[in-house]
Enzyme design. Structure first.
Site, mmCIF file in Angstrom:
data_model
loop_
_atom_site.group_PDB
_atom_site.id
_atom_site.type_symbol
_atom_site.label_atom_id
_atom_site.label_comp_id
_atom_site.label_asym_id
_atom_site.label_seq_id
_atom_site.Cartn_x
_atom_site.Cartn_y
_atom_site.Cartn_z
ATOM 1 N N HIS A 473 0.775 -1.010 0.079
ATOM 2 C CA HIS A 473 -0.099 0.177 -0.110
ATOM 3 C C HIS A 473 0.814 1.243 0.061
ATOM 4 C CE1 HIS A 473 -3.250 -2.488 2.315
ATOM 5 N NE2 HIS A 473 -3.296 -2.793 0.976
HETATM 6 C C1 LIG Z 1 0.071 -7.691 -4.385
HETATM 7 C C2 LIG Z 1 -0.753 -6.642 -4.179
HETATM 8 C C3 LIG Z 1 -1.942 -6.809 -3.295
HETATM 9 C C4 LIG Z 1 -2.700 -5.744 -2.869
HETATM 10 N N1 LIG Z 1 -3.948 -5.859 -2.369
HETATM 11 C C5 LIG Z 1 -4.854 -5.080 -2.315
HETATM 12 C C6 LIG Z 1 -6.082 -5.252 -1.906
HETATM 13 O O1 LIG Z 1 -6.369 -6.606 -1.521
HETATM 14 N N2 LIG Z 1 -7.175 -4.391 -1.710
HETATM 15 C C7 LIG Z 1 -6.755 -3.178 -1.952
HETATM 16 O O2 LIG Z 1 -7.560 -2.330 -1.699
HETATM 17 N N3 LIG Z 1 -5.416 -2.688 -2.571
HETATM 18 C C8 LIG Z 1 -4.514 -3.911 -2.561
HETATM 19 N N4 LIG Z 1 -3.229 -3.243 -3.020
HETATM 20 C C9 LIG Z 1 -3.170 -1.905 -3.330
HETATM 21 C C10 LIG Z 1 -3.838 -1.271 -4.648
HETATM 22 O O3 LIG Z 1 -3.787 -2.406 -5.608
HETATM 23 C C11 LIG Z 1 -3.181 -0.214 -4.939
HETATM 24 O O4 LIG Z 1 -3.304 1.078 -3.855
HETATM 25 C C12 LIG Z 1 -3.482 0.512 -6.187
HETATM 26 O O5 LIG Z 1 -3.402 -0.502 -7.390
HETATM 27 C C13 LIG Z 1 -2.614 1.713 -6.481
HETATM 28 O O6 LIG Z 1 -3.125 2.312 -7.851
HETATM 29 P P1 LIG Z 1 -2.092 3.287 -8.619
HETATM 30 O O7 LIG Z 1 -2.905 3.507 -9.786
HETATM 31 O O8 LIG Z 1 -1.467 4.427 -7.708
HETATM 32 O O9 LIG Z 1 -0.777 2.551 -8.976
HETATM 33 P P2 LIG Z 1 -0.844 1.090 -9.992
HETATM 34 O O10 LIG Z 1 -2.191 0.743 -9.827
HETATM 35 O O11 LIG Z 1 0.339 0.360 -9.384
HETATM 36 O O12 LIG Z 1 -0.538 1.650 -11.349
HETATM 37 C C14 LIG Z 1 0.321 2.075 -11.756
HETATM 38 C C15 LIG Z 1 0.846 1.814 -13.152
HETATM 39 O O13 LIG Z 1 1.841 2.549 -13.848
HETATM 40 C C16 LIG Z 1 2.538 1.574 -14.667
HETATM 41 N N5 LIG Z 1 3.877 2.078 -14.643
HETATM 42 C C17 LIG Z 1 4.770 2.400 -13.741
HETATM 43 N N6 LIG Z 1 5.826 3.119 -14.240
HETATM 44 C C18 LIG Z 1 5.655 3.171 -15.501
HETATM 45 C C19 LIG Z 1 6.408 4.014 -16.598
HETATM 46 N N7 LIG Z 1 7.627 4.393 -16.356
HETATM 47 N N8 LIG Z 1 5.767 4.118 -17.764
HETATM 48 C C20 LIG Z 1 4.744 3.483 -18.116
HETATM 49 N N9 LIG Z 1 3.946 2.823 -17.242
HETATM 50 C C21 LIG Z 1 4.557 2.993 -15.874
HETATM 51 C C22 LIG Z 1 2.448 0.163 -13.857
HETATM 52 O O14 LIG Z 1 3.051 -0.974 -14.504
HETATM 53 C C23 LIG Z 1 1.119 0.214 -13.292
HETATM 54 O O15 LIG Z 1 0.438 -0.583 -14.413
HETATM 55 C C24 LIG Z 1 -2.599 -4.441 -3.617
HETATM 56 C C25 LIG Z 1 -1.413 -4.039 -4.343
HETATM 57 C C26 LIG Z 1 -0.552 -5.081 -4.629
HETATM 58 C C27 LIG Z 1 0.640 -4.760 -5.470
#
Ligand SMILES: Cc1cc2nc3c(=O)[nH]c(=O)nc-3n(C[C@H](O)[C@H](O)[C@H](O)COP(=O)(O)OP(=O)(O)OC[C@H]3O[C@@H](n4cnc5c(N)ncnc54)[C@H](O)[C@@H]3O)c2cc1C
Length: 538
Positions: A473
């Site tokens: 997280h």
């Molecule tokens: C294993 C795991 C279990 C989890 N379990 C839960 C759960 O059960 N319930 C819950 O509520 N939350 C859970 N979470 C947390 C939740 O998934 C995250 O808080 C949420 O996905 C964050 O969203 P975000 O958009 O900030 O980042 P992300 O969803 O991580 O998205 C970022 C995206 O940017 C892409 N990216 C990164 N760098 C680059 C670049 N240089 N160029 C192009 N693309 C790039 C990545 O590949 C990714 O697809 C979990 C997370 C993980 C990893």
């Protein structure tokens, strides 16, 4: 035919937030959007079968990030799995659907100056996003893009856990996102019809047929192109070749709490003290970039069971795997339709605390996640816990000007004594709950990862420091607000820049008291209204 390289919006990162934004912004047919994702498509079946979570914290759909040596945890280097795939974390996560407490959001406004983000202001965005078949107003939404479900057929061990929680003194809670988190019960999950519902499924897929949406995978964004203080495009690396794309309206950074600050830094936006040693030209000094990183520090106890009743059977007993596979294919039900993390609890570390400060996840299986011990030979279950409001703060810093190099990620786990104290209390509560009669009849042995017993406060502290790990997280590294550490304003625009917003989990100035996916969806939903300049009604 020459390729179009100019779009109204460039979205960096096709993860949880990026897919919400791409889906919503292209509802307006006059708006063109390019969504740029470094990872692959989300076609693999393990992503869509809910129990596939058990296969996804290692392997090609995550980045393989590791932490800097953790000073307060015996200098351990801790694995930090994060999604590298369309859907991002939402394609590999445990699908637990929680969203924290109203006071989490009220605090963003009060303590950090994030005007317009109090719970009363943001609640409608949770409701807009949600499609809940059991629950409705005032706490839930129906008909939104995110499919939410109850655990259809809880595992008998999950049921035993929920009974144990009650025997320990907790009330049964049928909705952790309702009036109170306090109690024990079953999580609702981000699944629909027995399949994972990431934002790629809920928001992006319905938008894919629109001519105003383009999605690129396998493009690693290396930097944001600037014209003075205005973001005008991005550069990507695709199969080793640099490509450029232009934004006529905005560049939106949604690359996660570990990568969004790194991309700002590689673009010359950040703390000069971080940029200069790498020889990066400071285009815009903003000291908060990459500061304030934090995460829930997770602690697991694995239990060896008397009988073969846990979900470990699916790994170890071939006929069980075959039956589960057939049941899932025929009816979308059975153990593969389970997200594994079925039951849980929110409790208080002491009677002095007014709101729950501990969260628990029970898994009727062992060795499900990267780095967690499996029971061999035999079968196991796992209870994990974390304190929900940590005070420790860390950093993300680009390690090199080479965009393919992972940043130096220092969550600084357990640096604050308060975090150590409350985490120790959490582990103690795990053991107490698991010692109630509904569980003890199943448990043969507690595995304390090498320690024979935990008796004194010092034993608990040693355990916590030796085994604390990420709960996946990460937040806070491009914090919203008006403090000297903040990176974006309450409209999520990077302070002092034009045409550049950060919209992902990194903007949370302080972590919410729960899992973080639903709050990230809410952030992106509200951001859509901020971009459009008008508010939707729930
Ligand atoms: C294993 C795991 C279990 C989890 N379990 C839960 C759960 O059960 N319930 C819950 O509520 N939350 C859970 N979470 C947390 C939740 O998934 C995250 O808080 C949420 O996905 C964050 O969203 P975000 O958009 O900030 O980042 P992300 O969803 O991580 O998205 C970022 C995206 O940017 C892409 N990216 C990164 N760098 C680059 C670049 N240089 N160029 C192009 N693309 C790039 C990545 O590949 C990714 O697809 C979990 C997370 C993980 C990893």
């Amino acid at each position: 035919m020459s390729k179009n390289t100019s779009y109204d919006f460039l979205i960096i990162g096709g993860g949880t937030a990026g897919c919400v934004l791409a889906g919503r912004l292209t509802e307006d047919p006059t708006t063109s959007v390019l969504l740029i994702e470094a990872g692959r498509s989300d076609l693999h079946p393990f992503i869509h079968v809910p129990a596939g979570f058990a296969k996804l914290t290692t392997g090609p759909y995550q980045w393989g990030f590791t932490s800097a040596p953790q000073r307060s945890c015996g200098n351990r280097v801790i694995a930090l799995p994060q999604g590298k795939v369309i859907g991002g974390g939402g394609s590999i996560n445990a699908q637990v659907f929680t969203r924290g407490t109203p006071s989490d959001y009220d605090n963003w406004e009060k303590a950090y100056g994030a005007k317009g983000w109090s719970f009363a202001d943001i609640q409608k965005y949770f409701l807009i996003s949600e499609d809940n078949p059991r629950l409705s107003a005032p706490y839930h939404g129906t008909g939104g893009p995110m499919g939410i479900s109850d655990i259809a057929d809880p595992h008998p061990l999950s049921e035993a856990f929920v009974r144990s929680g009650q025997e320990w003194g907790l009330p049964y809670n049928s909705d952790f996102n309702g009036e109170t988190q306090y109690g024990t019960g079953y999580y609702q999950t981000t699944t629909k019809n027995g399949r994972r519902c990431s934002t790629a499924i809920g928001y992006l897929n319905p938008a894919r047929k629109r001519p105003n949406l383009t999605v690129l995978t396998g493009h690693l964004v290396s930097r944001i192109m600037l014209d003075g203080k205005r973001a005008v495009g991005v550069e990507t690396l695709h199969k080793g070749t640099a490509e450029q794309f232009q934004a006529t309206r905005e560049v939106i950074l949604s690359a996660s709490a570990f990568v969004s600050p790194k991309i700002l830094q590689l673009s010359g936006i950040g703390d000069p003290a971080d940029l200069k040693p790498l020889g990066i030209d400071v285009k815009h000094s903003l000291v908060g970039v990459g500061k304030n990183l934090h995460d829930h520090c997770d602690l697991d106890i694995v239990y060896e069971l008397h009988k073969y009743q846990s979900m470990d059977r699916l790994e170890k007993v071939r006929p069980a795997t075959a039956v589960a596979g057939l049941q899932y294919l025929a009816f979308r039900s059975g153990p593969l339709a389970s997200t594994v993390v079925e039951a849980g609890a929110f409790t208080r570390s002491s009677s002095d605390v007014s709101e729950p400060d501990l969260q628990f996840h029970f898994l009727p299986a062992a060795g499900v996640e990267a780095g967690i011990e499996a029971v061999r030979p035999g079968f196991g279950a796992t209870l994990n816990t974390y304190m929900v409001r940590p005070l420790s703060r860390g950093t993300v810093k680009a390690a090199s000007t080479d965009p393919t190099v992972q940043p130096i990620i220092d969550p600084n786990f357990l640096a604050d004594d308060y975090d150590v104290e409350i985490s120790a209390a959490a582990v103690k509560q795990c053991r107490e709950i698991m010692a109630q009669q509904s569980m003890t009849k199943h448990v043969k042995k507690e595995h304390l990862a090498g320690q024979s017993d935990l008796r004194t406060k010092d034993d608990y502290i040693k355990f916590v420091k030796a085994y604390g790990r990420t709960s996946y997280h990460p937040v806070g590294s491009c914090a919203m607000g008006t403090t000297d550490q903040s990176v974006v304003d309450a409209d999520l625009r990077v302070h002092g820049m034009e045409g550049l917003r950060v919209i992902d989990a990194s903007i949370m100035p302080s972590i919410v008291s729960s899992n973080t996916q639903a709050p990230t969806v809410m952030i992106a939903e509200k951001a859509v209204d901020l971009i459009r300049g008008r508010e939707r009604v729930a």
